[in-house]
Design a protein around this motif. Structure first.
Motif, mmCIF file in Angstrom:
data_model
loop_
_atom_site.group_PDB
_atom_site.id
_atom_site.type_symbol
_atom_site.label_atom_id
_atom_site.label_comp_id
_atom_site.label_asym_id
_atom_site.label_seq_id
_atom_site.Cartn_x
_atom_site.Cartn_y
_atom_site.Cartn_z
ATOM 1 N N SER A 18 4.819 -4.611 -11.425
ATOM 2 C CA SER A 18 5.134 -5.833 -10.685
ATOM 3 C C SER A 18 5.427 -5.506 -9.226
ATOM 4 C CB SER A 18 6.325 -6.551 -11.311
ATOM 5 O OG SER A 18 7.501 -5.797 -11.109
ATOM 6 N N THR A 19 5.488 -6.561 -8.458
ATOM 7 C CA THR A 19 5.815 -6.445 -7.045
ATOM 8 C C THR A 19 6.626 -7.671 -6.625
ATOM 9 O OG1 THR A 19 4.920 -6.267 -4.817
ATOM 10 C CG2 THR A 19 3.601 -7.479 -6.393
ATOM 11 N N ALA A 20 7.474 -7.477 -5.653
ATOM 12 C CA ALA A 20 8.296 -8.581 -5.151
ATOM 13 C C ALA A 20 7.607 -9.320 -4.003
ATOM 14 C CB ALA A 20 9.650 -8.054 -4.686
ATOM 15 N N LYS A 28 0.837 -1.206 0.000
ATOM 16 C CA LYS A 28 0.000 0.000 0.000
ATOM 17 C C LYS A 28 0.872 1.256 0.000
ATOM 18 C CE LYS A 28 -3.676 2.345 2.469
ATOM 19 N NZ LYS A 28 -4.534 2.378 3.647
ATOM 20 N N GLU A 29 1.908 1.243 0.836
ATOM 21 C CA GLU A 29 2.825 2.387 0.874
ATOM 22 C C GLU A 29 3.479 2.597 -0.491
ATOM 23 O OE1 GLU A 29 5.749 2.124 3.988
ATOM 24 O OE2 GLU A 29 4.215 1.678 5.492
ATOM 25 N N ASP A 30 3.946 1.500 -1.096
ATOM 26 C CA ASP A 30 4.604 1.612 -2.402
ATOM 27 C C ASP A 30 3.659 2.152 -3.469
ATOM 28 O OD1 ASP A 30 7.014 0.715 -1.443
ATOM 29 O OD2 ASP A 30 6.836 -1.312 -2.274
ATOM 30 N N TRP A 31 2.459 1.624 -3.511
ATOM 31 C CA TRP A 31 1.527 1.990 -4.573
ATOM 32 C C TRP A 31 0.895 3.363 -4.358
ATOM 33 C CZ3 TRP A 31 0.825 -0.322 -9.229
ATOM 34 C CH2 TRP A 31 1.468 -1.551 -9.396
ATOM 35 N N THR A 32 0.903 3.873 -3.136
ATOM 36 C CA THR A 32 0.332 5.198 -2.900
ATOM 37 C C THR A 32 1.405 6.280 -2.802
ATOM 38 O OG1 THR A 32 0.262 4.808 -0.501
ATOM 39 C CG2 THR A 32 -1.728 4.293 -1.763
ATOM 40 N N SER A 33 2.660 5.873 -2.943
ATOM 41 C CA SER A 33 3.740 6.869 -2.885
ATOM 42 C C SER A 33 3.810 7.611 -4.226
ATOM 43 C CB SER A 33 5.076 6.183 -2.588
ATOM 44 O OG SER A 33 5.519 5.461 -3.713
ATOM 45 N N HIS A 34 4.638 8.608 -4.251
ATOM 46 C CA HIS A 34 4.777 9.411 -5.463
ATOM 47 C C HIS A 34 5.844 8.860 -6.409
ATOM 48 C CE1 HIS A 34 1.975 12.357 -3.981
ATOM 49 N NE2 HIS A 34 2.639 12.402 -2.833
ATOM 50 N N LYS A 35 6.368 7.670 -6.059
ATOM 51 C CA LYS A 35 7.351 7.025 -6.934
ATOM 52 C C LYS A 35 6.626 6.238 -8.013
ATOM 53 C CE LYS A 35 9.125 4.587 -3.739
ATOM 54 N NZ LYS A 35 9.891 3.570 -3.034
ATOM 55 N N ASP A 36 7.292 6.068 -9.130
ATOM 56 C CA ASP A 36 6.736 5.214 -10.178
ATOM 57 C C ASP A 36 6.759 3.766 -9.695
ATOM 58 O OD1 ASP A 36 6.339 7.314 -11.922
ATOM 59 O OD2 ASP A 36 8.271 7.043 -12.942
ATOM 60 N N PRO A 37 5.694 2.998 -10.023
ATOM 61 C CA PRO A 37 5.684 1.591 -9.603
ATOM 62 C C PRO A 37 6.773 0.791 -10.309
ATOM 63 C CG PRO A 37 3.600 2.226 -10.672
ATOM 64 C CD PRO A 37 4.516 3.400 -10.731
ATOM 65 N N GLU A 38 7.151 -0.326 -9.667
ATOM 66 C CA GLU A 38 8.131 -1.224 -10.280
ATOM 67 C C GLU A 38 7.517 -1.851 -11.525
ATOM 68 O OE1 GLU A 38 9.926 -4.156 -7.665
ATOM 69 O OE2 GLU A 38 9.441 -2.876 -5.952
ATOM 70 N N VAL A 39 8.351 -2.072 -12.520
ATOM 71 C CA VAL A 39 7.890 -2.748 -13.736
ATOM 72 C C VAL A 39 8.818 -3.925 -14.016
ATOM 73 C CG1 VAL A 39 6.765 -0.751 -14.793
ATOM 74 C CG2 VAL A 39 9.188 -1.140 -15.202
ATOM 75 N N ASP A 40 8.249 -4.968 -14.645
ATOM 76 C CA ASP A 40 9.067 -6.124 -14.992
ATOM 77 C C ASP A 40 9.739 -5.880 -16.344
ATOM 78 O OD1 ASP A 40 7.131 -6.594 -16.922
ATOM 79 O OD2 ASP A 40 6.276 -8.337 -15.911
ATOM 80 N N MET A 41 10.429 -6.897 -16.882
ATOM 81 C CA MET A 41 11.172 -6.699 -18.130
ATOM 82 C C MET A 41 10.255 -6.472 -19.328
ATOM 83 S SD MET A 41 13.381 -10.185 -18.036
ATOM 84 C CE MET A 41 12.329 -11.573 -18.289
#
Length: 109
Positions: free
Chosen positions: A86-88, A68-81
């Motif tokens: 994606s998420t770990a 929730k913190e990651d997805w609501t932060s102002h950072k771009d979400p992680e992406v896969d190749m």
């Protein structure tokens, strides 16, 4: 970890070659009485499983909180190749479960 160590000692070490199952005792393993009553072993197993259930619930809540913190932060979400979000978390949760299964398996090996 305490439950695992105790159950492993009772189920494996006590009857194993280091103690009562030693060849120097020349004793039939079937004659070695159990160290604890089966009811006590069952209670210990139940307590261990209850603790693990509580741990899993806590780990899942923590993982959800971090997601929730990651997805609501102002950072771009992680992406896969392939460029998909994606998420770990699933890998992390799998590793925690796998490690606990490996530890638990030592009780009955």
């Amino acid at each position: 970890q305490g439950y695992v160590s105790l159950l492993q000692w009772v189920e494996q070490t006590y009857t194993g070659p280091e103690l009562m199952g030693s060849t120097s005792l020349a004793m039939d393993k079937n004659l070695i009485p159990p160290l604890l009553n089966p009811e006590v072993v069952d209670e210990l197993m139940s307590a261990y499983l209850s603790k693990m259930k509580t741990n899993y619930a806590s780990w899942m809540q923590n993982a959800i909180g971090l997601e929730k913190e990651d997805w609501t932060s102002h950072k771009d979400p992680e992406v896969d190749m392939d460029g998909y979000f994606s998420t770990a978390s699933p890998v992390t949760i799998y590793q925690m479960v796998d490690e606990n299964l490996q530890v638990s398996a030592t009780i009955s090996q």
